[in-house]
Write an enzyme that holds these catalytic residues in place. Structure first.
Site, mmCIF file in Angstrom:
data_model
loop_
_atom_site.group_PDB
_atom_site.id
_atom_site.type_symbol
_atom_site.label_atom_id
_atom_site.label_comp_id
_atom_site.label_asym_id
_atom_site.label_seq_id
_atom_site.Cartn_x
_atom_site.Cartn_y
_atom_site.Cartn_z
ATOM 1 N N SER A 14 -5.788 -5.798 -5.892
ATOM 2 C CA SER A 14 -5.611 -6.883 -4.921
ATOM 3 C C SER A 14 -4.206 -6.914 -4.325
ATOM 4 O O SER A 14 -3.853 -7.841 -3.589
ATOM 5 C CB SER A 14 -5.951 -8.246 -5.549
ATOM 6 O OG SER A 14 -5.048 -8.514 -6.598
ATOM 7 N N GLY A 15 -3.394 -5.903 -4.635
ATOM 8 C CA GLY A 15 -2.053 -5.826 -4.057
ATOM 9 C C GLY A 15 -2.098 -5.313 -2.614
ATOM 10 O O GLY A 15 -3.174 -5.102 -2.046
ATOM 11 N N ASP A 45 -9.368 -12.313 -10.165
ATOM 12 C CA ASP A 45 -10.119 -11.916 -11.348
ATOM 13 C C ASP A 45 -11.545 -12.520 -11.317
ATOM 14 O O ASP A 45 -11.700 -13.736 -11.205
ATOM 15 C CB ASP A 45 -9.336 -12.419 -12.575
ATOM 16 C CG ASP A 45 -9.860 -11.835 -13.863
ATOM 17 O OD1 ASP A 45 -10.860 -11.118 -13.807
ATOM 18 O OD2 ASP A 45 -9.254 -12.099 -14.902
ATOM 19 N N THR A 97 2.716 4.540 -7.918
ATOM 20 C CA THR A 97 3.645 3.514 -8.408
ATOM 21 C C THR A 97 5.045 4.087 -8.584
ATOM 22 O O THR A 97 5.205 5.174 -9.149
ATOM 23 C CB THR A 97 3.112 2.917 -9.735
ATOM 24 O OG1 THR A 97 1.847 2.312 -9.469
ATOM 25 C CG2 THR A 97 4.055 1.876 -10.304
ATOM 26 N N THR A 98 6.042 3.336 -8.117
ATOM 27 C CA THR A 98 7.441 3.782 -8.194
ATOM 28 C C THR A 98 8.217 2.847 -9.138
ATOM 29 O O THR A 98 7.678 1.851 -9.629
ATOM 30 C CB THR A 98 8.084 3.770 -6.798
ATOM 31 O OG1 THR A 98 7.980 2.445 -6.258
ATOM 32 C CG2 THR A 98 7.414 4.760 -5.866
ATOM 33 N N ALA A 120 2.927 10.777 -6.441
ATOM 34 C CA ALA A 120 3.776 10.965 -5.256
ATOM 35 C C ALA A 120 4.433 9.633 -4.951
ATOM 36 O O ALA A 120 3.780 8.587 -4.988
ATOM 37 C CB ALA A 120 2.946 11.430 -4.064
ATOM 38 N N ASN A 122 5.404 8.963 -2.131
ATOM 39 C CA ASN A 122 4.995 8.646 -0.765
ATOM 40 C C ASN A 122 3.819 9.539 -0.381
ATOM 41 O O ASN A 122 3.926 10.760 -0.456
ATOM 42 C CB ASN A 122 6.174 8.874 0.202
ATOM 43 C CG ASN A 122 5.968 8.171 1.509
ATOM 44 O OD1 ASN A 122 4.982 8.403 2.177
ATOM 45 N ND2 ASN A 122 6.899 7.302 1.873
ATOM 46 N N HIS A 152 12.789 -1.564 3.380
ATOM 47 C CA HIS A 152 11.447 -2.016 2.994
ATOM 48 C C HIS A 152 11.353 -3.541 3.089
ATOM 49 O O HIS A 152 12.373 -4.222 3.177
ATOM 50 C CB HIS A 152 11.108 -1.586 1.555
ATOM 51 C CG HIS A 152 10.746 -0.143 1.432
ATOM 52 N ND1 HIS A 152 11.687 0.834 1.268
ATOM 53 C CD2 HIS A 152 9.536 0.496 1.461
ATOM 54 C CE1 HIS A 152 11.085 2.018 1.200
ATOM 55 N NE2 HIS A 152 9.778 1.843 1.325
ATOM 56 N N LYS A 156 9.474 -5.949 -2.149
ATOM 57 C CA LYS A 156 9.566 -4.698 -2.923
ATOM 58 C C LYS A 156 10.385 -4.915 -4.191
ATOM 59 O O LYS A 156 11.440 -5.547 -4.165
ATOM 60 C CB LYS A 156 10.176 -3.581 -2.058
ATOM 61 C CG LYS A 156 10.186 -2.238 -2.796
ATOM 62 C CD LYS A 156 10.234 -1.057 -1.855
ATOM 63 C CE LYS A 156 10.330 0.265 -2.605
ATOM 64 N NZ LYS A 156 9.146 0.547 -3.431
ATOM 65 N N GLY A 162 11.204 4.862 -4.302
ATOM 66 C CA GLY A 162 10.802 6.144 -4.897
ATOM 67 C C GLY A 162 10.950 7.287 -3.911
ATOM 68 O O GLY A 162 11.344 8.398 -4.275
HETATM 69 N N1 LIG Z 1 3.376 6.345 -3.132
HETATM 70 C C1 LIG Z 1 3.197 5.645 -2.003
HETATM 71 O O1 LIG Z 1 2.828 6.206 -0.938
HETATM 72 C C2 LIG Z 1 3.401 4.176 -2.049
HETATM 73 C C3 LIG Z 1 3.817 3.588 -3.199
HETATM 74 N N2 LIG Z 1 3.925 2.242 -3.310
HETATM 75 C C4 LIG Z 1 4.249 1.725 -4.635
HETATM 76 O O2 LIG Z 1 3.036 1.199 -5.188
HETATM 77 C C5 LIG Z 1 3.325 0.095 -6.019
HETATM 78 C C6 LIG Z 1 2.531 -1.125 -5.556
HETATM 79 O O3 LIG Z 1 2.958 -1.473 -4.255
HETATM 80 P P1 LIG Z 1 2.311 -2.733 -3.489
HETATM 81 O O4 LIG Z 1 0.832 -2.572 -3.367
HETATM 82 O O5 LIG Z 1 3.124 -2.930 -2.267
HETATM 83 O O6 LIG Z 1 2.651 -3.892 -4.542
HETATM 84 P P2 LIG Z 1 1.855 -5.246 -4.826
HETATM 85 O O7 LIG Z 1 2.750 -6.089 -5.689
HETATM 86 O O8 LIG Z 1 1.327 -5.807 -3.566
HETATM 87 O O9 LIG Z 1 0.605 -4.740 -5.682
HETATM 88 C C7 LIG Z 1 0.633 -4.456 -7.048
HETATM 89 C C8 LIG Z 1 -0.527 -5.158 -7.654
HETATM 90 O O10 LIG Z 1 -0.663 -4.801 -9.029
HETATM 91 C C9 LIG Z 1 -1.086 -5.974 -9.684
HETATM 92 N N3 LIG Z 1 -0.970 -5.949 -11.134
HETATM 93 C C10 LIG Z 1 0.001 -6.484 -11.926
HETATM 94 N N4 LIG Z 1 -0.309 -6.289 -13.228
HETATM 95 C C11 LIG Z 1 -1.483 -5.632 -13.247
HETATM 96 C C12 LIG Z 1 -2.326 -5.166 -14.291
HETATM 97 N N5 LIG Z 1 -2.008 -5.323 -15.581
HETATM 98 N N6 LIG Z 1 -3.454 -4.511 -13.958
HETATM 99 C C13 LIG Z 1 -3.776 -4.328 -12.653
HETATM 100 N N7 LIG Z 1 -3.041 -4.772 -11.627
HETATM 101 C C14 LIG Z 1 -1.902 -5.401 -11.919
HETATM 102 C C15 LIG Z 1 -0.261 -7.067 -9.042
HETATM 103 O O11 LIG Z 1 -0.806 -8.347 -9.305
HETATM 104 P P3 LIG Z 1 0.155 -9.654 -9.271
HETATM 105 O O12 LIG Z 1 0.778 -9.644 -7.903
HETATM 106 O O13 LIG Z 1 -0.786 -10.766 -9.524
HETATM 107 O O14 LIG Z 1 1.166 -9.428 -10.372
HETATM 108 C C16 LIG Z 1 -0.367 -6.685 -7.586
HETATM 109 O O15 LIG Z 1 -1.497 -7.246 -6.981
HETATM 110 C C17 LIG Z 1 4.843 -0.077 -5.968
HETATM 111 O O16 LIG Z 1 5.413 0.607 -7.072
HETATM 112 C C18 LIG Z 1 5.241 0.585 -4.657
HETATM 113 O O17 LIG Z 1 6.557 1.058 -4.651
HETATM 114 C C19 LIG Z 1 3.645 1.420 -2.261
HETATM 115 C C20 LIG Z 1 3.265 1.946 -1.059
HETATM 116 C C21 LIG Z 1 3.107 3.369 -0.848
HETATM 117 O O1 LIG Z 2 6.865 -0.504 -2.022
HETATM 118 C C1 LIG Z 2 6.532 -0.030 -0.914
HETATM 119 O O2 LIG Z 2 6.081 -0.722 -0.004
HETATM 120 C C2 LIG Z 2 6.669 1.426 -0.718
HETATM 121 N N1 LIG Z 2 7.028 2.141 -1.741
HETATM 122 C C3 LIG Z 2 7.161 3.545 -1.788
HETATM 123 C C4 LIG Z 2 8.544 3.939 -2.240
HETATM 124 O O3 LIG Z 2 9.115 3.287 -3.132
HETATM 125 O O4 LIG Z 2 9.080 4.914 -1.719
HETATM 126 C C5 LIG Z 2 6.656 4.256 -0.567
HETATM 127 C C6 LIG Z 2 6.702 3.494 0.710
HETATM 128 O O5 LIG Z 2 7.946 3.665 1.318
HETATM 129 C C7 LIG Z 2 6.328 2.028 0.581
#
Ligand SMILES: NC(=O)C1=CN([C@@H]2O[C@H](COP(=O)(O)OP(=O)(O)OC[C@H]3O[C@@H](n4cnc5c(N)ncnc54)[C@H](OP(=O)(O)O)[C@@H]3O)[C@@H](O)[C@H]2O)C=CC1
Ligand SMILES: O=C(O)C1=N[C@H](C(=O)O)C[C@H](O)C1
Length: 272
Positions: A14-15, A45, A97-98, A120, A122, A152, A156, A162
């Protein structure tokens, strides 16, 4: 004969990234979404993943059905749960996840010996190309100062991003050094000139910026700027789905986004 869809679970469903994945999955016949994990106690949930859907958000992995691949965009603690489930059942894992700590990095290093793992910082195609360009430029201009600037959104959690760190690692490797040796993360209180050969990082946080990265190679009387600007996070979600599709038929090992972009015949798993 038609191939059955890949049985997929999302961690962090749900993120921001989880929602981008769910939107794309509504119209992607390659996948069957069978499990979607949110934070325990989250308002989502037990709710349907979207209006009228049979699948409901779960808060853990206990009731997860048989899976081919998990896509994780969550946080360091939540990734732990997904990884444990993947290791116990031999499921491939794609994680974006970063901001992980050294202990989690070490666990993931080990995990690649038992499951197919693709991480990755990104998942955009543009950043994959930017990384290659920076590698070449950093090697071709060895004496030029290198600064990496990222921006960002204000939610964040980790800094530098990352992606900024991955760009720094790529440039450092091209210059036959390491980020441990070359990185400067803050200049607060610094006196004296810039350290020769260092790689500086600068961070901007604000509003709804999706993700921007610029590498500045600065010489005397000239500079090269290499940059990427994401304006829609569905680019990351699309890249992660492409990676999950590709990884679902690979053996255990550490795989890279570059492997997905390359033709399958050119690749083998990395066991570093
Ligand atoms: N590699 C890539 O291309 C990219 C990487 N990222 C990375 O991805 C990650 C997530 O980013 P983003 O979606 O923006 O962040 P969000 O905070 O929007 O999403 C993360 C989600 O994980 C949930 N969460 C927390 N604990 C748990 C658990 N135990 N089980 C399942 N879910 C859980 C959070 O819930 P709650 O908010 O209720 O705590 C939240 O909804 C970051 O590390 C970001 O840097 C992001 C974009 C691109
Ligand atoms: O948290 C984000 O939003 C993002 N995280 C990734 C990172 O830490 O590099 C990738 C992207 O830039 C978005």
């Amino acid at each position: 004969m038609t191939t059955p869809p890949i049985r997929l679970a999302i961690n962090g469903a749900s993120g921001r990234m989880g929602s981008a994945l769910l939107a794309l999955l509504r119209d992607d016949p390659r996948f069957e979404l069978v499990h979607a994990v949110v934070a325990p106690g989250s308002v989502d949930d037990g709710q349907p993943i979207h209006h009228g859907a049979a699948l409901r958000f779960a808060h853990d992995w206990s009731g997860a059905p048989a899976l081919d691949v998990v896509i994780d965009f969550s946080g360091p603690a939540a990734l732990e749960g997904a990884l444990t489930h993947c290791l116990a059942h031999g499921i491939a894992l794609v994680s974006g996840t970063t901001g992980l700590d050294a202990a989690m990095e070490a666990r993931l290093d080990q995990a690649g010996q038992r499951i197919a793992l693709l991480r990755a910082a990104n998942f955009s195609l543009g950043v994959a190309v930017l990384t290659r360009l920076l590698r070449n430029a950093a090697a071709a201009l060895p004496g030029w100062d290198l600064e990496i600037v990222e921006a960002h959104h204000n939610r964040k959690q980790d800094a530098p991003s990352g992606t900024a760190l991955a760009l720094g690692h790529a440039a450092a490797e091209a210059r036959k050094t390491t980020l441990d040796h070359a990185a400067v993360y803050s200049r607060e209180g610094q006196t004296g000139p810039r350290a020769e050969g260092s790689i500086g990082f600068a961070v901007v946080r604000g509003g709804d910026i999706v993700g921007e990265h610029t590498a500045l190679l600065i010489g005397q009387g000239e500079r090269v700027e290499l940059g990427h600007r994401a304006t829609d996070r569905s680019i990351f979600a699309r890249g992660a789905l492409q990676a999950a599709h590709w990884l679902s038929s690979r053996p255990a090992g550490h795989w890279r986004i570059d492997d997905v972009i390359a033709t399958p015949r050119q690749v083998s798993a990395h066991h570093e």
